[in-house]
Enzyme design. Structure first.
Site, PDB file in Angstrom:
ATOM      1  N   GLU A  52     -11.366   1.494  -4.017  1.00  0.00           N
ATOM      2  CA  GLU A  52     -10.731   1.888  -2.751  1.00  0.00           C
ATOM      3  C   GLU A  52      -9.422   2.614  -3.029  1.00  0.00           C
ATOM      4  OE1 GLU A  52     -10.188  -1.806  -0.672  1.00  0.00           O
ATOM      5  OE2 GLU A  52      -8.884  -2.638  -2.213  1.00  0.00           O
ATOM      6  N   ASP A  66       0.814  -1.219   0.000  1.00  0.00           N
ATOM      7  CA  ASP A  66       0.000   0.000   0.000  1.00  0.00           C
ATOM      8  C   ASP A  66       0.850   1.273   0.000  1.00  0.00           C
ATOM      9  OD1 ASP A  66      -2.041  -1.873   0.342  1.00  0.00           O
ATOM     10  OD2 ASP A  66      -2.110  -1.598   2.503  1.00  0.00           O
TER      11      ASP A  66
END
Length: 563
Positions: free
Chosen positions: A233, A57
């Site tokens: 997302e 991430d």
């Protein structure tokens, strides 16, 4: 290589010896992946990924010619590793954003909860850096911290007044600010499993809070709701040529992962998807391709001082059985934004292990304090009171159990906690960064009872792990190997050992095959328990979001019974 802490061990200096605590005097981590042996670097090249092992991430920002990059850390402590670079190739870890218990409350949560998807942004309007993230622990939820100088630490968190996950902040050139994030659809409007939305809020920079009542859904479902897209997302907002671009991950963090982009004339929409979506994915490719990189997505863009663009993103490199033991890693690609929408260069074809260096940059990875990549050896002799930032704890601070002795060596004062419990453990971890690796340590320890154990653990989670350590039964000492799968443990092997001298312990992984060995003298290692499967150390079997962690482990609550 030395990337030294300014907190933790540095505050305490060298510590006094605790009676009967295990002492680890050396660790050698060595990676030897075939892909790097077959693709040696030539002049003007560097390896991708830029951060090997569990660094998922990624998010990135720039001030001047300083780039800062952060990654998810879940229940690892300290949390949110932060890296610095001047050129996007050579990176040093300068610490962790969340390095205090006031910032990080993950002491009672599973390894894959905690801190997800941090975003880092520099605000030129007030010369301040912000890190915003979701912390699934400690009654936090979505939080934001800030600093004037990322080298000098970050503020305590401010809890933000919205639900959902994956927040990112955007600072417009008119001084206004906005937060975008993933959320569930409005109550009663969910159409299918995985249906999510992207919301935007106006943000009050003076009071560090979203402005109540300003929220709006700007993406419903994804690029094309009729196709039932899942898990829109990880949104990020950018501004280019007076227009606003919203980039998101779509498809879930797995085989259908991708990156998509939308455009609007105003920050709060409406947003129109690019006709060329996705702009990054490996999902359409031959599953049997060589040097496979997969699951690419969850990206962030940065503009260089000379107007070029690069994107960082996560992807995985499975082993020969398709298992993901290293976790999700940080990759980088140049981005072509000469047209209306950005496109990751070669982001839709099989990714290569090497990239061309940006013009004028010298590859110094693994030298002069820069993070290594490719095949490398990391040796830790525990002679400095300041540990490398790669050493992490789980759910609690390292300095509560680990200290460097005056005479050298790392002492771990055991907690009455095992690796199988959802509590802070007395374990110092290093990430597995290669499919083919060895992790070797020298241990000086004489357990006093069957409750005492010290050695190595390989952990994907509290429910999936191996323990390879020294304990006691009656008047004898034993080395035991235990496998825990879905929370159920069994002893694979044990052997009686002499502990008059330090014992060397080693775990070696060759793809899916793991071996645990020991030496009580010289360089001859004896394998215990044969070849065992690394399946439980993979995301495929264990689930969750981390990679395999290799730990120096001690406990005073050992529950492994010697057979």
């Amino acid at each position: 290589m030395a990337m030294f802490s300014t907190g933790g061990f540095a505050q305490h200096g060298k510590s006094k010896k605790v009676k009967n605590a295990p002492v680890f005097s050396q660790v050698v981590y060595q990676g030897d992946d075939k892909v790097y042996n077959e693709h040696p670097l030539k002049a003007g090249e560097f390896y991708n990924p830029i951060l090997q092992g569990c660094y998922p991430d990624p998010a990135i920002t720039r001030k001047g010619d300083d780039y800062f990059l952060v990654c998810s850390s879940f229940a690892m402590f300290p949390g949110v590793p932060i890296f610095h670079s001047k050129d996007l190739v050579n990176w040093t870890q300068i610490g962790h954003v969340l390095d205090r218990t006031s910032q990080l409350k993950v002491h009672d949560t599973g390894i894959s909860a905690g801190v997800y998807a941090p975003a880092i942004k520099y605000n030129p309007n007030n010369d301040t850096f912000y890190m915003i993230t979701t912390q699934f622990a400690g009654d936090f939820g979505n939080i934001i911290v800030k600093t004037k100088d990322p080298f000098k630490g970050w503020s305590d968190p401010v809890k933000l007044n919205f639900e959902g996950i994956d927040p990112s902040i955007f600072f417009d050139d008119d001084g206004k600010a906005y937060v975008v994030h993933n959320d569930a659809p409005n109550r009663g409007e969910a159409l299918y499993e995985g249906h999510r939305v992207i919301k935007i809020w106006e943000y009050d920079v003076e009071n560090d809070q979203v402005i109540a009542g300003t929220d709006r859904i700007i993406v419903n479902g994804g690029v094309d709701l009729a196709k039932k897209p899942i898990w829109i997302e990880a949104p990020h907002l950018y501004k280019k040529d007076g227009r606003y671009y919203l980039m998101c991950a779509e498809g879930g963090t797995g085989g259908w992962h991708s990156e998509v982009i939308f455009v609007s004339d105003t920050p709060k929409g409406p947003y129109k998807p690019a006709p060329s979506n996705p702009i990054l994915s490996q999902r359409y490719l031959n599953p049997d391709r060589a040097n496979k990189v997969d699951w690419a997505g969850h990206a962030d863009l940065v503009e260089t001082p000379d107007g070029k663009y690069y994107g960082v993103f996560l992807a995985i490199r499975p082993n020969e059985k398709g298992r993901v033991n290293m976790g999700r890693e940080t990759f980088i690609l140049p981005v072509d934004w000469s047209g209306e929408f950005p496109v990751f260069e070669n982001g839709l074809i099989p990714m290569e292990p090497k990239l061309n260096m940006p013009e004028g940059v010298e590859n110094k990875t693994g030298k002069e304090g820069y993070f290594p990549n490719g095949n490398f050896t990391f040796t830790e002799n525990f002679t400095s009171p300041q540990l490398d930032y790669r050493w992490i704890g789980l759910r609690g601070p390292r300095e509560e159990f680990a200290s460097v002795l005056k005479e050298g060596g790392l002492q771990i004062t055991p907690f009455p906690v095992t690796i199988k419990e959802v509590k802070p453990t007395s374990t110092l971890f290093h990430r597995q960064q290669h499919n083919n690796f060895s992790f070797t340590t020298t241990l000086k320890y004489v357990p006093k009872s069957e409750k005492d154990l010290a050695g190595i653990t390989c952990a994907q989670s509290e429910r999936f792990n191996y323990v390879f350590g020294v304990t006691k039964k009656d008047k004898d000492f034993y080395l035991v190997l235990e496998r825990t799968e879905r929370g159920t443990s069994r002893v694979l092997a044990s052997t009686k050992v002499e502990l008059k001298e330090p014992i060397r312990l080693q775990v070696k992984g060759i793809g899916d095959d793991y071996e645990f060995s020991y030496s009580t003298g010289g360089d001859r290692f004896v394998r215990l328990g044969g070849i065992v499967s690394g399946d439980i150390l993979s995301t495929n079997v264990a689930g969750g979001f981390t990679g395999c962690l290799l730990g120096l482990y001690a406990t005073s609550a050992n529950d492994i019974l010697v057979e």
